[in-house]
Design a protein around this motif. Structure first.
Motif, PDB file in Angstrom:
ATOM      1  N   HIS A  99      35.418  41.997  -7.266  1.00 12.19           N
ATOM      2  CA  HIS A  99      35.736  42.976  -6.231  1.00 12.19           C
ATOM      3  C   HIS A  99      34.585  43.160  -5.243  1.00 12.19           C
ATOM      4  N   GLU A 100      33.361  43.166  -5.759  1.00 17.88           N
ATOM      5  CA  GLU A 100      32.215  43.482  -4.911  1.00 17.88           C
ATOM      6  C   GLU A 100      31.745  42.302  -4.071  1.00 17.88           C
ATOM      7  N   TYR A 101      31.734  41.100  -4.650  1.00 16.37           N
ATOM      8  CA  TYR A 101      31.153  39.960  -3.945  1.00 16.37           C
ATOM      9  C   TYR A 101      31.958  39.565  -2.715  1.00 16.37           C
ATOM     10  N   GLY A 102      33.265  39.715  -2.790  1.00 17.00           N
ATOM     11  CA  GLY A 102      34.093  39.306  -1.663  1.00 17.00           C
ATOM     12  C   GLY A 102      34.222  40.337  -0.569  1.00 17.00           C
ATOM     13  N   SER A 103      33.605  41.504  -0.725  1.00 23.18           N
ATOM     14  CA  SER A 103      33.699  42.537   0.305  1.00 23.18           C
ATOM     15  C   SER A 103      32.846  42.146   1.505  1.00 23.18           C
ATOM     16  N   PRO A 104      33.257  42.502   2.722  1.00 24.85           N
ATOM     17  CA  PRO A 104      32.523  42.069   3.922  1.00 24.85           C
ATOM     18  C   PRO A 104      31.062  42.490   3.929  1.00 24.85           C
ATOM     19  N   GLU A 105      30.774  43.744   3.533  1.00 24.79           N
ATOM     20  CA  GLU A 105      29.385  44.210   3.610  1.00 24.79           C
ATOM     21  C   GLU A 105      28.471  43.412   2.681  1.00 24.79           C
ATOM     22  N   ASN A 106      28.922  43.132   1.460  1.00 26.18           N
ATOM     23  CA  ASN A 106      28.108  42.345   0.539  1.00 26.18           C
ATOM     24  C   ASN A 106      28.034  40.886   0.974  1.00 26.18           C
ATOM     25  N   ASN A 107      29.113  40.397   1.550  1.00 26.72           N
ATOM     26  CA  ASN A 107      29.119  39.021   2.034  1.00 26.72           C
ATOM     27  C   ASN A 107      28.070  38.815   3.117  1.00 26.72           C
ATOM     28  N   TYR A 108      28.009  39.732   4.065  1.00 24.65           N
ATOM     29  CA  TYR A 108      27.048  39.573   5.159  1.00 24.65           C
ATOM     30  C   TYR A 108      25.615  39.827   4.703  1.00 24.65           C
ATOM     31  N   MET A 109      25.439  40.611   3.649  1.00 27.26           N
ATOM     32  CA  MET A 109      24.094  40.764   3.079  1.00 27.26           C
ATOM     33  C   MET A 109      23.609  39.419   2.537  1.00 27.26           C
ATOM     34  N   LEU A 110      24.500  38.692   1.857  1.00 27.44           N
ATOM     35  CA  LEU A 110      24.127  37.388   1.312  1.00 27.44           C
ATOM     36  C   LEU A 110      23.895  36.373   2.416  1.00 27.44           C
ATOM     37  N   THR A 111      24.872  36.229   3.306  1.00 32.01           N
ATOM     38  CA  THR A 111      24.758  35.214   4.351  1.00 32.01           C
ATOM     39  C   THR A 111      23.603  35.514   5.294  1.00 32.01           C
ATOM     40  N   GLY A 112      23.412  36.801   5.617  1.00 34.32           N
ATOM     41  CA  GLY A 112      22.284  37.176   6.467  1.00 34.32           C
ATOM     42  C   GLY A 112      20.953  36.899   5.799  1.00 34.32           C
ATOM     43  N   GLY A 113      20.898  37.106   4.476  1.00 35.29           N
ATOM     44  CA  GLY A 113      19.668  36.825   3.739  1.00 35.29           C
ATOM     45  C   GLY A 113      19.320  35.348   3.759  1.00 35.29           C
TER      46      GLY A 113
END
Length: 279
Positions: A99-113
């Motif tokens: 549920h958490e990994y596919g959410s937009p906010e967490n996704n952009y934290m990963l990709t932005g990192g």
């Protein structure tokens, strides 16, 4: 209505923004950043414009995707009933991750990192990977938000059958926004893009498996039908491949020399039907 206005504005300014940013200059941090931002917008625009350039094989692949999705809709209710039988047996940490990994906010934290790590270490290969991740997530995320409102498919949680629709809403209608799955699309876009960094099929398989977990969880927890997730997963592959092809002309560093295409094979037999996706 506001969503449609924003969409039209977004599509209209993409070429201009990409043209302004997309000129290589001296290798400074700021110039690298602005160049990469231009490539993100350019990649999104390139992905959205591809249907206007499709030829025979491209339309065939789209037909296979559409046909395969329609076939899966005929067994969505049965699959949902089956997954409900073991829903409580799935470990909580798997459910939480999905549920958490596919959410937009967490996704952009990963990709932005990933992107910022490449930017500050001046690693063009890692920068390009970050650009691919962000552009793919943006293209897929925006597309699925618009599609949800147009199709208006009932979620399993609604208690309705998989064939229940309430389409054409400018505002998102809760429990009638099942198709496609944003979690599955974002998660597998990341997995597929990251998997490109490795040649080992075993490493790729491990990364893809992790990327499939959010889609699996969303089906098990009655947020999506199986066909929602299957369509979103395959579409994410097309989006990543399209943007990656665009980035080949923008960066010197390439993490693979594989031809960027996707092919399908259908097989039929007595009482059986198979679909093979090669990428």
């Amino acid at each position: 209505m506001k969503l449609i206005k924003y969409l039209l504005l977004f599509v209209a300014v993409l070429p201009t923004m990409a043209q302004d940013f997309n000129t290589k200059k001296d290798n400074t941090l700021w110039n690298d950043f602005t160049y990469d931002i231009g490539n993100i917008f350019g990649g999104v625009g390139y992905a959205y414009s591809r249907p206007f350039h499709w030829q025979g094989n491209d339309w065939a692949n789209f037909g296979y995707l559409t046909g395969g999705t329609l076939l899966l809709t005929t067994v969505d209710d049965e699959i949902n009933h089956w997954t409900n039988g073991f829903q409580n047996d799935v470990p909580d940490f798997i459910m939480d991750y999905g549920h958490e990994y596919g959410s937009p906010e967490n996704n952009y934290m990963l990709t932005g990192g990933v992107y910022l790590a490449g930017l500050f270490t001046k690693n063009e290969k890692l920068r390009r990977t970050g650009v691919l991740l962000i552009a793919s997530a943006t293209a897929g995320g925006f597309l699925q938000q618009v599609t949800k409102r147009i199709i208006g498919r009932a979620r399993p949680k609604s208690g309705q059958s998989s064939a229940t629709f309430d389409p054409f809403h400018f505002n998102r209608v809760y429990n009638y926004d099942s198709f496609p799955s944003g979690h599955a699309m974002l998660a597998f876009s990341n997995a597929y893009a990251i998997g490109k960094q490795f040649k080992s099929p075993w490493v790729k398989a491990g990364i893809y498996t992790v990327g499939l977990i959010p889609g699996f969880v969303r089906v098990v927890d009655d947020f999506h039908w199986f066909s929602d997730v299957a369509f979103s997963t395959v579409l994410s592959i097309f989006i990543v491949e399209s943007i990656d092809r665009y980035l080949d002309s923008k960066y010197d560093e390439k993490y693979n020399n594989q031809e960027k295409n996707v092919s399908w094979n259908l097989s039929f037999g007595p009482g059986t039907m198979g679909v093979s996706l090669q990428f």
